[in-house]
Each structure stands twice: as C-alpha cells, then as structure tokens.
Design an enzyme around this catalytic site. Structure first.
Site, mmCIF file in Angstrom:
data_model
loop_
_atom_site.group_PDB
_atom_site.id
_atom_site.type_symbol
_atom_site.label_atom_id
_atom_site.label_comp_id
_atom_site.label_asym_id
_atom_site.label_seq_id
_atom_site.Cartn_x
_atom_site.Cartn_y
_atom_site.Cartn_z
ATOM 1 N N GLY A 268 9.622 28.680 -10.154
ATOM 2 C CA GLY A 268 9.485 29.600 -11.280
ATOM 3 C C GLY A 268 9.331 28.830 -12.577
ATOM 4 O O GLY A 268 8.965 27.649 -12.576
ATOM 5 N N SER A 269 9.641 29.496 -13.674
ATOM 6 C CA SER A 269 9.415 28.889 -14.986
ATOM 7 C C SER A 269 10.411 27.765 -15.262
ATOM 8 O O SER A 269 11.510 27.733 -14.689
ATOM 9 C CB SER A 269 9.552 29.971 -16.058
ATOM 10 O OG SER A 269 10.846 30.538 -15.984
ATOM 11 N N GLY A 273 14.344 27.605 -14.425
ATOM 12 C CA GLY A 273 14.626 26.497 -13.506
ATOM 13 C C GLY A 273 15.674 25.543 -14.058
ATOM 14 O O GLY A 273 16.506 25.013 -13.311
ATOM 15 N N GLU A 290 10.675 23.654 -8.520
ATOM 16 C CA GLU A 290 9.203 23.663 -8.642
ATOM 17 C C GLU A 290 8.884 24.524 -9.861
ATOM 18 O O GLU A 290 8.776 25.734 -9.762
ATOM 19 C CB GLU A 290 8.570 24.274 -7.387
ATOM 20 C CG GLU A 290 8.784 23.477 -6.120
ATOM 21 C CD GLU A 290 7.897 22.246 -6.031
ATOM 22 O OE1 GLU A 290 7.048 22.036 -6.929
ATOM 23 O OE2 GLU A 290 8.058 21.476 -5.076
ATOM 24 N N CYS A 324 0.404 27.556 -11.010
ATOM 25 C CA CYS A 324 1.186 26.532 -11.722
ATOM 26 C C CYS A 324 0.305 25.321 -11.995
ATOM 27 O O CYS A 324 0.558 24.553 -12.913
ATOM 28 C CB CYS A 324 2.400 26.146 -10.904
ATOM 29 S SG CYS A 324 2.008 25.756 -9.199
HETATM 30 P P1 NAD Z 1 10.287 33.245 -13.448
HETATM 31 O O1 NAD Z 1 11.011 31.999 -13.810
HETATM 32 O O2 NAD Z 1 10.259 34.349 -14.409
HETATM 33 O O3 NAD Z 1 10.911 33.859 -12.088
HETATM 34 C C1 NAD Z 1 10.991 33.112 -10.901
HETATM 35 C C2 NAD Z 1 12.086 33.683 -10.002
HETATM 36 O O4 NAD Z 1 13.365 33.461 -10.613
HETATM 37 C C3 NAD Z 1 12.008 35.195 -9.780
HETATM 38 O O5 NAD Z 1 12.306 35.478 -8.440
HETATM 39 C C4 NAD Z 1 13.089 35.743 -10.708
HETATM 40 O O6 NAD Z 1 13.608 36.984 -10.303
HETATM 41 C C5 NAD Z 1 14.136 34.651 -10.589
HETATM 42 N N1 NAD Z 1 15.103 34.551 -11.691
HETATM 43 C C6 NAD Z 1 14.960 34.955 -12.979
HETATM 44 N N2 NAD Z 1 16.067 34.619 -13.690
HETATM 45 C C7 NAD Z 1 16.910 34.003 -12.827
HETATM 46 C C8 NAD Z 1 18.214 33.417 -12.962
HETATM 47 N N3 NAD Z 1 18.851 33.400 -14.134
HETATM 48 N N4 NAD Z 1 18.781 32.844 -11.873
HETATM 49 C C9 NAD Z 1 18.124 32.832 -10.689
HETATM 50 N N5 NAD Z 1 16.901 33.376 -10.497
HETATM 51 C C10 NAD Z 1 16.303 33.951 -11.556
HETATM 52 O O7 NAD Z 1 8.804 32.799 -13.032
HETATM 53 P P2 NAD Z 1 7.531 33.696 -12.672
HETATM 54 O O8 NAD Z 1 7.018 34.370 -13.901
HETATM 55 O O9 NAD Z 1 7.802 34.544 -11.475
HETATM 56 O O10 NAD Z 1 6.480 32.577 -12.210
HETATM 57 C C11 NAD Z 1 5.665 31.848 -13.077
HETATM 58 C C12 NAD Z 1 6.238 30.470 -13.329
HETATM 59 O O11 NAD Z 1 6.472 29.788 -12.096
HETATM 60 C C13 NAD Z 1 5.279 29.578 -14.100
HETATM 61 O O12 NAD Z 1 6.002 28.826 -15.036
HETATM 62 C C14 NAD Z 1 4.686 28.675 -13.021
HETATM 63 O O13 NAD Z 1 4.180 27.457 -13.500
HETATM 64 C C15 NAD Z 1 5.871 28.494 -12.123
HETATM 65 N N6 NAD Z 1 5.461 28.116 -10.768
HETATM 66 C C16 NAD Z 1 5.656 26.828 -10.381
HETATM 67 C C17 NAD Z 1 5.234 26.427 -9.131
HETATM 68 C C18 NAD Z 1 5.413 25.005 -8.675
HETATM 69 O O14 NAD Z 1 5.280 24.762 -7.495
HETATM 70 N N7 NAD Z 1 5.693 24.061 -9.561
HETATM 71 C C19 NAD Z 1 4.626 27.338 -8.253
HETATM 72 C C20 NAD Z 1 4.456 28.657 -8.686
HETATM 73 C C21 NAD Z 1 4.879 29.032 -9.956
#
Ligand code: NAD
Length: 537
Positions: A268-269, A273, A290, A324
C-alpha cells in the site's frame, strides 16, 4: 480528421466527475455481467472466511469505477470476526505445517488449475471492480497462476544448507521452518496478484494466512477465496489456512498488532506502510513492506527513440497511472528533449479516443479507481500549474459517467519540485531535461521512493554504470523496457520509502520461513568452537 484535432475536440467536454451513482439496481443483476454469478457471487456476499463463511461487520457497497454504479454488496468482518479468523488460522496451521512441502505444493498446483478454469470471469471481475483494462486484468490472474507454478517447483527444492564444521564429529546445518500465520494486507490496484504472490509462496513454505484486502475491491477477494476454498475442500484441508477478513483500516490495525501474525506482508501507500512497519516492529514481528514508487525513465543521448516511444505510453499512462511501477518522471537528454515531448504528445493524442469502459476490447485506458483519486489528480494538476508547470497534454477530468481523467504530460517544473517528488496515483508524467546520464542518475535517485527505474540506451558502458554501485538505487533497474510489468521469477520490491521488502521470486520465500542454525554433535565428546579450553576440559 487528425488525431490531434480529435483529441482537442474530445477534450472540450470536461467537468467535475459525477458523484457515486445512487441507483439501487445492482450490476450483478444485469445479464451483461453474468460472469459475476459464475464466480459464486451474489447481490449480498459474506466477506469473512475461516473455514466457514460468516460476517457481522458493516455492509460495504462495491462500485464499478467505470460508471459509479454498485456491483454488489459485501458484509465486512467485525472485530470478533477478525479474532475468529486469526484463531482458526492459528489452529489449522499445525496440521498444514506437518504436511510435506511437496504435498503442499500439489495443493498450490491445483489452485493454479482452478484459477486457469476461472481466468476469464475473474479477469472480468478485476476489470469491473478495480477498473484496469481486461487484458491487464487477465494478466493479473495469469500472474497468480505463474506464482503457483513457481511455488510448486519451490515445494520440491526448498533448500537447507550443510556447512563444514570446524569440530570433529559435528554437523552444522541450516534448517528452515514455517513461520506460522502470516497476515496479508493488500492494495486496491493489484487485487489478485499481490495476494497470489504472498499466498502461494506462504502456502508451500507451510504457513497459514489471514488476508485483509482493500475495502474497495472486496468482491475480488471473496471470489479468489472461493476458488482457493474449493481446492482446499477437495483435499480435505481446513479452509482456515487461507482465511479472509474483509474490512477497512480498523481490521488492518488489529492484524498489524496481532502477535499471532508472525509476518505482516503489507502492500500500500508509504504513509500507511510506515505506520504498519513501526507497529509490527514494536512487537518484534516481521514485516514485508511493498510501498509507493516514484519511478523514472532516463532517455539517454543515444536512446533508440522508436523503442522508447513504443514503451512510453504504457509506462506513463497505462492502467491510468495506477501501478506502483508507473513512470512518473521522464528524464530526457537535452538533445532529444523537444523531440521526445512533441512525439509523446502525439502518442497521447492517439489514445484519447480509446479511454473508456475497461471491459471493452478497444479500450486502452480505463478510469481511476475512486472519486477521491480523481480529486487527488485534480489537486496535483492545479498545484503543478501554480508552481509554474506547463500542461503539455491533458490535465482535465473527462465528462462522462465514472471516474475518468485525461492522461497528462507536464513540463517546466524543476527536478526537485516537491510535487515531482510526490507519488500521485494517477496518469501524470513530468518531463525533465538532463545534460548527461550522471545528472539523470542523480535525479532518479533523489526521490524518497526507490521502486522501479529504467534507462533507454544503446551504450553498453552506460548500461553497466546504470546497474552498478553508482547507478540506480531502486529495487527494479531496467534497460530498454518500461518501469512497469515485472515477471514473477525475480524478487519484486523497492528500496528506501518503498519499504525494502521483496516478494514472489528469487529467494523471497525466506521471508515466509524462520531459519535455525543447527549443530549436532555425534562425537561423544564436548568440543568448543574456536578450540576454546574451559577449565579442565
Ligand atoms: P493504502 O495505503 O490506502 O491501503 C492499502 C491497504 O492498507 C488497504 O487494504 C487498507 O485498507 C489498509 N490500511 C489502511 N490503513 C491501515 C492501517 N492503519 N493499518 C493497517 N492497514 C491499513 O493504499 P492503496 O490506495 O490501496 O494502494 C495504492 C498504494 O499502494 C500506492 O502508493 C502504490 O504505489 C502502493 N502499491 C505498492 C506496491 C508495491 O509492490 N510496492 C504494489 C501495489 C501498490
């Protein structure tokens, strides 16, 4: 009519996107989307699985980003439901860990086959719920299948090393054991593949998993879990080894703090993260992060421009900028700068007529995933203009149902402008002039993220400079291909604020196992290492 004129005409009809459609008729009832029922989905779905399907949390509506309409509903997990998943997974883990790895591999092989059987409907669901075009959505399911193949091979080759012992009559070995339960938190943009990367490898390593998917792609998570469940059932294996708990931040936080989750694999973001990493570290758990990217392509002085241009559109605007690994910065040698920008604009103009419903064959670029993403795009474009940037192409929201924006090219901003150094998850690319490769590498490395990077060059010496100690500092370092679109054989992930995790291929399996260094003495006498004599010994 020239492509450019067509593009200009279609750009006239632009305004703020529609709010989410309030209609009560769910898309699942429309025969056009009958593939949803082929996946076992209904109007109201249960979003928690731990051997049984049962949920008590809030009801989440899943929207199609292409039209803002509700596809179907999913009942998420409550705190108690999460607890039931974690304890069932923990309980089921013991027997799973005792199965020989090749037997676990055989189960994963069957999951690959079940995915092959469901390739088309599952791909269509990814396209409908996430918004990426169908070939990419199908590709994502194929990626999971490829990981199953990789994991099957791994199940027969998981190594354990024997080292020479310095003591006579002693054996020094390295033994790998499963970790236990692994928590998987995934992002919206790869709702199938990221789960697959983790699940297939964790399964052959002997771990059980609890999956918390993105709350905006819950139908994909339910459909994938049903496929996995069908294979586990056929093999008399408790379903809880692949538990699912749909939910938002609250469920994610519970999982992250849960000591039973020996590894938390988070995608995620960067902002979220970082919090996850700190929380997991507080309890000395393991994490695999990631996170976000801010990926650049360097167009070297001697780049093959035809090659670059045929890669650039997919790199910068493909998946509507929601990978990503999407290219967000083009670092172009000054001799080629004007030509590259003007040819890129022409290429963008050629795809304007192919922005639309991601399920249609002619579509090349689908919608953004949510209205919030459209808002972030709008704010980023406005900020870029305020900072002195020039919109060379696009820059506007497209007036039609759903969450569509124009792929956008921006010039005129300094390489270190704060906005250039920030990941906006939308199809915006910044073009920046560079005097030479060294400067390009410096700019490539100056952002906080370190996910993917690419150099277009015909110069062998520059290739080695690029992949060497003073080259790109990213986890993915490409030459003459875009920054996006990785294969499963290599380890996937990035450095710095991308989190440092590696998933999928190479030796990423080590994340999912614990290593014991074992010394066995069969000599009948005690001998200390380094020949130390202790007392009368
Ligand atoms: P996000 O960070 O908003 O959410 C990711 C996940 O985290 C979701 O399931 C969300 O419900 C959960 N989440 C939110 N707050 C949390 C907390 N406090 N504790 C635990 N879990 C929590 O990201 P998104 O908008 O779903 O995805 C886009 C982001 O992900 C972009 O920054 C992208 O670059 C990144 N991404 C990275 C990779 C990689 O492999 N490096 C792959 C795909 C996406």
């Amino acid at each position: 009519m020239s492509l450019l004129c067509r593009a200009v005409l279609s750009l006239r009809y632009i305004r703020v996107p529609m709010a989410r459609n309030a209609s009560t008729a769910f898309l699942i009832e429309d025969p056009k989307y009958s593939f949803l029922k082929d996946l076992g989905l209904k109007e109201n779905n249960v979003g928690v699985f731990n051997g049984k399907w049962k949920a008590n949390g809030e009801v989440i509506k899943s929207y199609s980003p292409a039209n803002g309409k509700v596809i179907a509903e999913v009942q998420a997990g409550s705190a108690a439901d999460y607890e039931a998943c974690a304890s069932a997974a923990q309980e089921a883990w013991h027997a799973w860990a005792e199965l020989p790895a090749p037997a676990r591999g055989e189960v994963v092989r069957q999951i690959g086959d079940a995915l092959r059987e469901n390739l088309q409907p599952l791909g269509k669901l990814v396209s409908l719920e996430m918004g990426k075009i169908l070939p990419e959505a199908i590709g994502e399911v194929i990626e999971y299948i490829h990981v199953c193949d990789l994991a099957l091979g791994l199940s027969r080759t998981l190594p354990g090393t024997v080292f020479p012992s310095e003591r006579p009559g002693h054996v020094l070995i390295e033994k790998w054991n499963p970790l236990g339960v692994v928590g998987i938190i995934t992002a919206f943009n790869f709702p199938v593949a990221v789960f697959g990367w983790n699940s297939a490898i964790a399964m052959v390593c002997g771990d059980a998993t609890v999956w918390k998917p993105s709350e905006t792609t819950p139908l994909v998570a339910v459909a994938v879990t049903k496929i996995v469940e069908s294979v586990l059932q056929k093999n008399n294996i408790p379903g809880a080894i692949a538990s699912l708990c749909v939910g938002g931040k609250g469920i994610g936080e519970k999982l992250v703090k849960d000591e039973r989750m020996k590894l938390v694999s988070f995608t995620g973001s960067t902002t979220v993260g970082q919090q996850v990493g700190v929380e997991v570290q507080k309890r000395f758990g393991r994490h695999l992060l990631e996170l976000g990217g801010n990926n650049a392509i360097i167009v070297n002085e001697d780049a093959n421009l035809e090659l670059f241009l045929s890669a650039a559109l997919f790199a910068c605007a493909g998946t509507a900028g929601q990978r990503c690994t999407t290219t967000r910065r083009l670092l172009i040698h000054k001799k080629l700068y004007s030509e590259v920008v003007s040819r890129l604009k022409k290429a963008y103009a050629g795809v304007v007529s192919r922005i639309g419903d991601p399920l249609l064959e002619e579509t090349l670029i689908g919608p953004l995933h949510t209205p919030a993403a459209v808002d972030a795009y709008k704010k980023t474009v406005a900020e870029a203009v305020k900072l002195g940037g020039k919109i060379e192409f696009g820059g506007k929201i497209i007036e039609r149902e759903g969450y569509f924006v124009e792929p956008t090219i921006i010039t005129g901003l300094p390489h270190d402008s704060p906005i250039v150094k920030t990941e906006c998850f939308a199809p915006i690319v910044y073009c920046i002039e560079i005097p030479d490769l060294e400067t390009g590498i410096q700019y490539n490395n100056e952002v906080e993220q370190g996910l993917s990077s690419s150099l277009f060059t015909e110069n062998l010496g520059d290739v080695f400079k690029w992949i060497g100690p003073h080259g790109s500092d990213c986890g993915i370092v490409n030459v003459n291909i875009p920054t996006n679109g990785a294969e499963v054989g290599g380890a996937f992930g990035g450095e710095k604020a991308t989190g440092g995790g590696r998933e999928c291929g190479s030796d990423s399996w080590k994340n999912y196992m614990r290593r014991a260094t074992v010394t066995i003495n069969y000599s009948g006498a005690i001998k200390l290492a380094q020949n130390i004599k202790f007392g009368d010994q």
